[in-house]
Motif scaffolding. Sequence first.
Motif, short mmCIF file in Angstrom:
data_model
loop_
_atom_site.label_atom_id
_atom_site.label_comp_id
_atom_site.label_asym_id
_atom_site.label_seq_id
_atom_site.Cartn_x
_atom_site.Cartn_y
_atom_site.Cartn_z
N SER A 26 -6.09 4.35 10.52
CA SER A 26 -5.19 3.23 10.78
C SER A 26 -5.35 2.16 9.70
N GLU A 68 1.96 3.06 14.84
CA GLU A 68 1.56 3.48 13.50
C GLU A 68 1.04 4.90 13.55
N THR A 124 -1.27 7.82 11.76
CA THR A 124 -2.38 7.93 10.82
C THR A 124 -2.30 9.21 10.01
N GLN A 126 0.07 3.60 4.35
CA GLN A 126 -1.30 3.97 3.99
C GLN A 126 -1.45 4.06 2.47
#
Length: 690
Positions: free
Chosen positions: A493, A501, A503, A530
């Motif tokens: 995360s 969200e 990951t 990310q």
Amino acid sequence: MANKKKKKKAQVPFRLNILFFAVFLLFSLLVLQLGVVQILNGETFQAEIDRTSNDYSEIPVPRGKMYDRNGNLIVGNNAEYAITYTPDKGTQAQDRLDVAEKLAAYISIDPGDDGHYGLTLRNRKEYWYLENTKTAKSRLTDAEIDNMDNGEQYSTMLERIEDEEVKFANFTDQQLEIMAIKKELDKAMALTPQTIIKGPEVTSEEFARVAEHLGELPGVNATTDWERAYPYNDTFRQFAGRITSESEGILAEKEDYYLTRGYSRNDRVGRSGLEEQYESVLRGRKEKIKYTTDKNGTIVDSDVAFEGQRGKDLVLTIDMELQEKVNKVLRRELKTAIQNQPYENRYMDTALAVMMNPKTGEILAAGGQYYNSDKNKFKNAGLRTITSAYSPGSAVKGATVLAGYESGVIDPGDYFYDAPIDIKGTPIKKSYRNLGKVNDLDALRRSSNVYMFYIAMRMGGEFNYQPGKSIDFDPDAFAEMRNYFSQFGLGVSTGIDFPLESTGYEGSDPRAGNLLDLAIGQYDTYTTMQLAQYVSTIANDGYRLRPHFLKSIHNPISHSEEIGPIYQTNNTEVINRVDMSEDYIQQVQEGFRQVFQESGGTATRHFANKSYKVAGKTGTAEADVYDDGEKVHDAENLALIGYAPYDEPEVAFALIVPKAGTGNRHPINHEIGKGILDAYFELEKGKEEE
């Protein structure tokens, strides 16, 4: 005889006296009791007659607004007419029907697509019962009346109303409209306002008529309500999120959470995006009305206990002008690539990009576009920058090189010979071409897969690779490499202030060949956000910051469009410092600079002549595409990450275009990269000149 008669007459007065005395005593007792009631208990009984109680009702207030970093309104409130109903405690169904009949003379309700106002069979039966109560009650037997409570009797009477009796044809249009109004009135809870109609459904004439006749419409009020307004239309709307409708009220799955925090069941709450994330800030303080009711539940007085205050305002980190330009670039390049190479790019339909300040974690723009070629229409897909993960290819090689340094399997300046890797039992793996002797900086600049393979093999325990033979391999190397990656935000995360969200996907087959793929970004998947956090961490000398949309919270100013005083500032938050030498970080920073600035760099020909100097990494990965249920590999994910200026970074970016064509294609990732960086620096220059 005479004496006897005289004696008898003498006894009569005595009996009468006894009777009179008894009457006197009874009368005295009655007078005494009346005296006790009047004198001793009179005030108590009068108080019971005059007894009232106080109840409170809360009226929602407008939600807080959202502004961009430059003070431009992103989400506001539009006032609209509303007709509401607040029933007394003792209000009965017949009372609501009476109100509905009167209200129908002043307003009209849209009958809907079916022309029947969405009325159910039960709605019609309830109306029929109220209009034909005696007939309905006659259908109960004496035994049923004796053995059933009121609720059971009512249910039974409704069941015995024949469907034929309440078919639509049996009612006039006016009666159907009355039913529709009553259906809305029935939703109201005692002393709690319920909206009957609002917004475009209420004309100014209807509003005025109702306001003029409120005296004959108990519980009805003509007031204003609020709906969310979006000056930028769909731009950033997915991130702003949405709130529940009145019919939805608080979310069922979070009912206990909201009720314990002072919400009512019909309150509207944030159900997605920033509306949900900052619900407690945006909701405001509801106006509280004190109702005085008599013992029958009838309202005899009302007063404002305390005035409400609309929710606090959010100032976001987003620059809406930049956000619009990013979306424009994505649309332009996506359409160009598809229309110029329709066959090669037949699977491509999406382009995503994130821009953020690597020194603060502030998200400046988060854009996404989806292109429906059948309809030749674009749709906003910005949310996919957070929720959709893809293999980014060589973009992760900076993290791989750093993992190699820190694990001790390579040192800065180490060389390997770039030639195909042939491991027994594993398909041959290679770079896009044989690059010969390369060191770590060459490997980044020229994007050598083989250099990364050597790092992966060594982390797995193989230091003496020989072509065509098996290698020593420790599966724990997967966890070790992912641990290094996670320090940059890859595969974990990001900590973003958003309720949803992804990951990414973590591969589960611990074979040596898959570790090699992990090292070049073709095994695990990551979101665009990310990737933006990862490249920002490298730009920020190894400090990983929490990306955030919220810049500050402000108290509202009544009757003003201005932003109020600051209530709270959202400061920069360091999640972690990567557990790696500063010298190692600087070595990768130099490799990233060479990718965009030096001869042979995979991005040099697109960016070398730009006035802003970029550092970063390109990426290409095989895309998993399914055509008629069959997996094919004639498409690739194209990625680009970077920051600028490379020596004093003020903006970092990450973009990915899934399922692009292969071979000689439109360089969509580079064109998008140039477009969004041009937009950023042009806007910054304009601000400096103002």
